[in-house]
Write an enzyme that holds these catalytic residues in place. Structure first.
Site, PDB file in Angstrom:
ATOM      1  N   ARG A 113       8.763  -9.865  10.122  1.00 39.33           N
ATOM      2  CA  ARG A 113      10.029  -9.718  10.856  1.00 39.33           C
ATOM      3  C   ARG A 113       9.792  -9.742  12.370  1.00 39.33           C
ATOM      4  O   ARG A 113      10.592 -10.307  13.118  1.00 39.33           O
ATOM      5  CB  ARG A 113      10.736  -8.424  10.464  1.00 39.33           C
ATOM      6  CG  ARG A 113      11.484  -8.513   9.171  1.00 39.33           C
ATOM      7  CD  ARG A 113      12.699  -9.450   9.270  1.00 39.33           C
ATOM      8  NE  ARG A 113      13.382  -9.471   8.001  1.00 39.33           N
ATOM      9  CZ  ARG A 113      13.374 -10.511   7.162  1.00 39.33           C
ATOM     10  NH1 ARG A 113      12.716 -11.609   7.468  1.00 39.33           N
ATOM     11  NH2 ARG A 113      14.026 -10.449   6.035  1.00 39.33           N
TER      12      ARG A 113
ATOM     13  N   ASP B 109      12.100  -1.617   8.885  1.00 39.70           N
ATOM     14  CA  ASP B 109      13.312  -2.427   9.050  1.00 39.70           C
ATOM     15  C   ASP B 109      14.244  -1.812  10.091  1.00 39.70           C
ATOM     16  O   ASP B 109      14.888  -2.531  10.864  1.00 39.70           O
ATOM     17  CB  ASP B 109      14.036  -2.606   7.718  1.00 39.70           C
ATOM     18  CG  ASP B 109      13.423  -3.692   6.851  1.00 39.70           C
ATOM     19  OD1 ASP B 109      12.585  -4.478   7.360  1.00 39.70           O
ATOM     20  OD2 ASP B 109      13.793  -3.783   5.662  1.00 39.70           O
TER      21      ASP B 109
ATOM     22  N   SER C 268      -0.087   4.788   6.778  1.00 42.31           N
ATOM     23  CA  SER C 268      -0.989   5.420   5.815  1.00 42.31           C
ATOM     24  C   SER C 268      -0.425   6.774   5.412  1.00 42.31           C
ATOM     25  O   SER C 268      -0.298   7.658   6.265  1.00 42.31           O
ATOM     26  CB  SER C 268      -2.379   5.594   6.427  1.00 42.31           C
ATOM     27  OG  SER C 268      -3.214   6.346   5.565  1.00 42.31           O
ATOM     28  N   GLY C 269      -0.090   6.912   4.143  1.00 35.30           N
ATOM     29  CA  GLY C 269       0.437   8.194   3.678  1.00 35.30           C
ATOM     30  C   GLY C 269      -0.506   9.342   3.996  1.00 35.30           C
ATOM     31  O   GLY C 269      -0.128  10.315   4.637  1.00 35.30           O
ATOM     32  N   SER C 270      -1.751   9.213   3.588  1.00 39.08           N
ATOM     33  CA  SER C 270      -2.734  10.291   3.780  1.00 39.08           C
ATOM     34  C   SER C 270      -3.246  10.371   5.212  1.00 39.08           C
ATOM     35  O   SER C 270      -3.605  11.440   5.690  1.00 39.08           O
ATOM     36  CB  SER C 270      -3.927  10.087   2.849  1.00 39.08           C
ATOM     37  OG  SER C 270      -4.697   8.966   3.262  1.00 39.08           O
ATOM     38  N   GLY C 271      -3.321   9.219   5.878  1.00 42.07           N
ATOM     39  CA  GLY C 271      -3.928   9.180   7.208  1.00 42.07           C
ATOM     40  C   GLY C 271      -5.433   9.316   7.162  1.00 42.07           C
ATOM     41  O   GLY C 271      -6.074   9.544   8.193  1.00 42.07           O
ATOM     42  N   GLU C 272      -6.017   9.170   5.983  1.00 44.49           N
ATOM     43  CA  GLU C 272      -7.457   9.371   5.813  1.00 44.49           C
ATOM     44  C   GLU C 272      -8.171   8.180   5.176  1.00 44.49           C
ATOM     45  O   GLU C 272      -9.375   8.263   4.926  1.00 44.49           O
ATOM     46  CB  GLU C 272      -7.716  10.621   4.951  1.00 44.49           C
ATOM     47  CG  GLU C 272      -7.212  11.917   5.560  1.00 44.49           C
ATOM     48  CD  GLU C 272      -7.923  12.331   6.846  1.00 44.49           C
ATOM     49  OE1 GLU C 272      -9.010  11.808   7.147  1.00 44.49           O
ATOM     50  OE2 GLU C 272      -7.366  13.189   7.564  1.00 44.49           O
ATOM     51  N   THR C 273      -7.484   7.095   4.897  1.00 45.21           N
ATOM     52  CA  THR C 273      -8.111   5.945   4.262  1.00 45.21           C
ATOM     53  C   THR C 273      -9.240   5.431   5.151  1.00 45.21           C
ATOM     54  O   THR C 273      -9.020   5.099   6.316  1.00 45.21           O
ATOM     55  CB  THR C 273      -7.067   4.836   4.009  1.00 45.21           C
ATOM     56  OG1 THR C 273      -5.984   5.403   3.250  1.00 45.21           O
ATOM     57  CG2 THR C 273      -7.662   3.659   3.267  1.00 45.21           C
TER      58      THR C 273
ATOM     59  N   ARG D 297      -0.100  -0.726  -1.237  1.00 38.64           N
ATOM     60  CA  ARG D 297       1.331  -1.011  -1.056  1.00 38.64           C
ATOM     61  C   ARG D 297       1.775  -0.794   0.387  1.00 38.64           C
ATOM     62  O   ARG D 297       2.636  -1.510   0.882  1.00 38.64           O
ATOM     63  CB  ARG D 297       2.160  -0.161  -2.019  1.00 38.64           C
ATOM     64  CG  ARG D 297       2.099  -0.690  -3.449  1.00 38.64           C
ATOM     65  CD  ARG D 297       2.737   0.235  -4.479  1.00 38.64           C
ATOM     66  NE  ARG D 297       3.988   0.831  -4.091  1.00 38.64           N
ATOM     67  CZ  ARG D 297       5.142   0.668  -4.745  1.00 38.64           C
ATOM     68  NH1 ARG D 297       5.197  -0.084  -5.818  1.00 38.64           N
ATOM     69  NH2 ARG D 297       6.237   1.286  -4.346  1.00 38.64           N
ATOM     70  N   SER D 298       1.183   0.164   1.069  1.00 40.31           N
ATOM     71  CA  SER D 298       1.509   0.361   2.490  1.00 40.31           C
ATOM     72  C   SER D 298       1.129  -0.876   3.294  1.00 40.31           C
ATOM     73  O   SER D 298       1.795  -1.218   4.278  1.00 40.31           O
ATOM     74  CB  SER D 298       0.788   1.586   3.050  1.00 40.31           C
ATOM     75  OG  SER D 298       1.234   2.757   2.409  1.00 40.31           O
TER      76      SER D 298
END
Length: 185
Positions: A57, A160, A86-91, A46-47
């Site tokens: 945009r 945005d 990235s929420g985790s920053g670890e993907t 989703r990110s």
């Protein structure tokens, strides 16, 4: 709770996130975009969808913006910026992208819950967004929403807001942007 009550709760959660985002960090990202030749965005799941909407945009503003992994994405160069949400920053795949961009000498921006993460440490610009990671057991930020929803929503709204700030700095308005909107549909 009914659906509209859940919606009201989600909006309250999003409202709480605003005061937890550093304007100084956000301004560094806006300036990083202004100073870069090409803008690249990346995110997983989703990110990644939020990153695609951000790139769209930017394209409407006349910025050379690209989504990593698309077939029409050009090569990343020294004068470019890679913005990773990235929420985790670890993907793993995103870490590899950040490492590659770093080796090329471009600018890396991380928009993440965890600035101390691998991607956060590789980044030249780090913006901390509040939210809960997919595994909420390690989170200080409480949300009624599942997994990383709050981070992903905040990410979209943050992107945005960056667009609006960029528009202000460049003297753009929605009418000028609309001329770049797809018209073959």
């Amino acid at each position: 709770m009914n659906t509209t009550q859940y919606l009201a709760e989600i909006i309250k959660e999003l409202n709480r996130t605003v005061d937890l985002i550093s304007n100084d960090e956000a301004e560094k990202l806006v300036n990083g975009i202004l100073e870069s030749k090409k803008i690249f965005v990346a995110g997983a799941g989703r990110s990644g969808f939020m990153a695609k909407s951000f790139a769209m945009r930017m394209m409407h503003m006349g910025i050379d913006a690209y989504v990593i992994g698309e077939t029409v994405t050009p090569n990343f160069e020294k004068d470019d910026i890679l913005i990773i949400g990235s929420g985790s920053g670890e993907t793993k795949g995103l870490v590899s992208m950040a490492e590659k961009a770093k080796s090329i000498g471009g600018t890396i921006a991380a928009v993440t819950i965890f600035p101390e993460s691998t991607i956060g440490q590789l980044a030249d610009i780090t913006i901390k967004l509040p939210g809960s990671p997919k595994d909420q057991s390690e989170s200080d930020f409480k949300t009624i929403q599942p997994m990383g929803s709050l981070f992903e929503q905040t990410l979209l709204l943050f992107y945005d807001a960056v667009i609006l700030r960029f528009m202000e700095k460049k003297g753009l308005d929605t009418n000028k942007m609309y001329g770049r909107h797809a018209n073959l549909e």
